[in-house]
Design an enzyme around this catalytic site. Sequence first.
Site, PDB file in Angstrom:
ATOM      1  N   ASP A   1       0.859  -1.180   0.000  1.00 29.53           N
ATOM      2  CA  ASP A   1       0.000   0.000   0.000  1.00 29.53           C
ATOM      3  C   ASP A   1       0.900   1.237   0.000  1.00 29.53           C
ATOM      4  O   ASP A   1       1.783   1.360   0.856  1.00 29.53           O
ATOM      5  CB  ASP A   1      -0.867  -0.004   1.271  1.00 29.53           C
ATOM      6  CG  ASP A   1      -2.249   0.547   1.015  1.00 29.53           C
ATOM      7  OD1 ASP A   1      -3.237  -0.064   1.464  1.00 29.53           O
ATOM      8  OD2 ASP A   1      -2.340   1.596   0.340  1.00 29.53           O
TER       9      ASP A   1
ATOM     10  N   ASP B   1      -2.866   4.817  -2.327  1.00 34.98           N
ATOM     11  CA  ASP B   1      -3.853   5.297  -1.365  1.00 34.98           C
ATOM     12  C   ASP B   1      -4.247   6.751  -1.621  1.00 34.98           C
ATOM     13  O   ASP B   1      -3.368   7.616  -1.738  1.00 34.98           O
ATOM     14  CB  ASP B   1      -3.219   5.189   0.041  1.00 34.98           C
ATOM     15  CG  ASP B   1      -4.165   5.605   1.130  1.00 34.98           C
ATOM     16  OD1 ASP B   1      -5.107   4.871   1.396  1.00 34.98           O
ATOM     17  OD2 ASP B   1      -3.966   6.693   1.696  1.00 34.98           O
TER      18      ASP B   1
ATOM     19  N   GLU C   1      -6.425   4.036  -5.830  1.00 35.25           N
ATOM     20  CA  GLU C   1      -7.666   4.288  -5.103  1.00 35.25           C
ATOM     21  C   GLU C   1      -8.074   5.700  -5.487  1.00 35.25           C
ATOM     22  O   GLU C   1      -7.609   6.684  -4.924  1.00 35.25           O
ATOM     23  CB  GLU C   1      -7.481   4.213  -3.589  1.00 35.25           C
ATOM     24  CG  GLU C   1      -8.817   4.410  -2.878  1.00 35.25           C
ATOM     25  CD  GLU C   1      -8.688   4.877  -1.456  1.00 35.25           C
ATOM     26  OE1 GLU C   1      -7.738   5.619  -1.158  1.00 35.25           O
ATOM     27  OE2 GLU C   1      -9.546   4.509  -0.637  1.00 35.25           O
TER      28      GLU C   1
ATOM     29  N   HIS D   1     -11.375  -2.810   2.975  1.00 38.42           N
ATOM     30  CA  HIS D   1     -11.203  -2.564   4.419  1.00 38.42           C
ATOM     31  C   HIS D   1     -11.878  -1.277   4.887  1.00 38.42           C
ATOM     32  O   HIS D   1     -11.888  -0.985   6.079  1.00 38.42           O
ATOM     33  CB  HIS D   1      -9.706  -2.510   4.741  1.00 38.42           C
ATOM     34  CG  HIS D   1      -9.055  -1.325   4.121  1.00 38.42           C
ATOM     35  ND1 HIS D   1      -8.847  -1.198   2.766  1.00 38.42           N
ATOM     36  CD2 HIS D   1      -8.594  -0.186   4.659  1.00 38.42           C
ATOM     37  CE1 HIS D   1      -8.296  -0.034   2.506  1.00 38.42           C
ATOM     38  NE2 HIS D   1      -8.126   0.613   3.637  1.00 38.42           N
ATOM     39  N   ASP D   2     -12.407  -0.507   3.920  1.00 36.91           N
ATOM     40  CA  ASP D   2     -13.081   0.759   4.259  1.00 36.91           C
ATOM     41  C   ASP D   2     -14.593   0.655   4.174  1.00 36.91           C
ATOM     42  O   ASP D   2     -15.284   1.662   4.334  1.00 36.91           O
ATOM     43  CB  ASP D   2     -12.680   1.856   3.248  1.00 36.91           C
ATOM     44  CG  ASP D   2     -11.269   2.343   3.445  1.00 36.91           C
ATOM     45  OD1 ASP D   2     -10.682   2.806   2.456  1.00 36.91           O
ATOM     46  OD2 ASP D   2     -10.751   2.244   4.570  1.00 36.91           O
TER      47      ASP D   2
END
Length: 558
Positions: A98, A201, A258, A330-331
């Site tokens: 990440d 990210d 993302e 995960h969000d």
Amino acid sequence: MQRKWWHGKTAYQVYPKSFCDSNGDGIGDLQGVISKLDYLQELGVEIVWLSPVYRSPLVDQGYDISDYYDIDPRFGSMADMDELIAKAREHGISIVMDLVVNHCSDEHEWFSKACEDPDGPFGQFFYIRDWHEGEALPCNWRSYFGGSCWELLPGHTDKIYFHAFHKKQPDLNWENPALRHEIYNMINWWLNKGLGGFRIDAIINIKKLLPFRDFPADRDDGLCAIQKMLAEAEGVKDFLREMERETFRRYDAFTVGEVFNEKEEDLPLIIGDGGFFSSMFDFSERMIGVNRHGWHLWRLPTAEEYKQAAFRTQARAANIGFYSNIIENHDEPRGVSHYLPQGERSDAAKKLLGGLNFLLRGLPFLYQGQEIGMENRTDWRLEEFDDISTLDEYKVALRAGYTEEQALAVVSHFSRDNARTPFQWSSEEGAGFTSGKPWLPLNPNYREVNLAAQRGQPDSVYEFYRSLIALRRSADYAETLVYGETVPWLEEQKNLMAYLRRGEKTLLVAGNFQGEGQSMSLPAPTRKVLLNNLDALSQSGELLHLAPWQLIVFEMDM
Ligand code: TEU
Ligand code: CA
């Protein structure tokens, strides 16, 4: 479209803190991931994205990095990381890390040096401004986690710094070439270690609208959503092109952005041939019903809205490149709890949702636990939540007049912690995740929903996902599923999500996205049933009768 090494692969997101704990401290770790490489290989995934394991105070669960060149001791050591990269390769798996470079942690040495000498070189690594009590702030933008984006610089009373996320996540100043080159050096250092690439990210936030200025307040707190500035900020493409040229391109790295709030016309530059990234996540389904005023006004998506969003994205990317297709991460709430109505979360429905998403054109990205049908917890107590975003949204709901019970119900559905409860390996104490006390409570349904109960069971969700991955990798259908175009079929038929994948062969994916049976006409004779999430199949001539939540995949004679 240029063919790339990652095109035919299925990817899998591991949230290390909740995946597997090897030393009994209740926290998942790298040795735990290493111990599950055989499992991941058996599942059939070939790219694994690790959520951050760098040194971090874990205020935002590792998305607040205090040392990009070290592993946080709670996850293990750099030797463990090197071992994971090497052993993953032996299992045919590329590790993707990440890349969190919109901001770092306020415990990073750069920020400490900036606090010591705000006017020195490290002060320029951040957005630091002079400010005096009573003065207006440089802008009224709201952090993603609530409150102003401005905070007093530690140790100072007349200086403030900018943070798009939590105040312990100061934004890095990408206008500063010295900062950018520090970032590029770090990226190349990791790629030299053998990483397959990065998930990138929150990257669209790196370009701020400067000079900072207010937008009309969109809530009674006098602030406005930071997305307002994203719509007007120009120039992020220059940073992304420079980063791609200085790093990723040199290693033929797989990168997945993302990216929220991208401009439509930029899509070819972002994921097209030679684009800034190899791919980006399709968030269109997730954005259905979102309300800027808070989770309490967020509406759940319908099957029709899900279908339309998916087909719109397919059409947008058709001649440009590949999206990465997800039902959760995960969000987000667990996909089966968000897209399937209450009371309809049967194994058949879970397979339908997963299969409809997986077989779209693009890179399938599973999130840990999706393959066994993990669901939201339904019994959260307020004091159990860890996620800073959840705690902020709870307060937003209260401020909007919701009772504590109503506010708890809202955040219980949307909380990011739903995706962060430990992986459910078995029904034993600790769910096979840990021999200690898990850092976040298990979903009590681990006794029923777990891998051990599904592995080797032909009708299980797990074995269905294995079949999906095997189909996409198969000699007969890989070309069609990877490169074939998506052609919606009977799009107007309510709660039917059916589409052709047309390439070397023609496949029909037919999904009955509702709790009642329905019939559909077939575009041509069927040649072979490739997948069926139920045992029965009912067809009369060119009419196919689908049972509730039934998904069937045919090879077609066309
Ligand atoms: O998420 C970016 C992002 O847009 C999310 O913060 C989203 O707005 C939020 O999750 C809504 O609750 C990335 C990471 O995926 C997320 O886990 C981090 O919290 C965030 O960036 C900051 O690094
Ligand atoms: Ca551990």
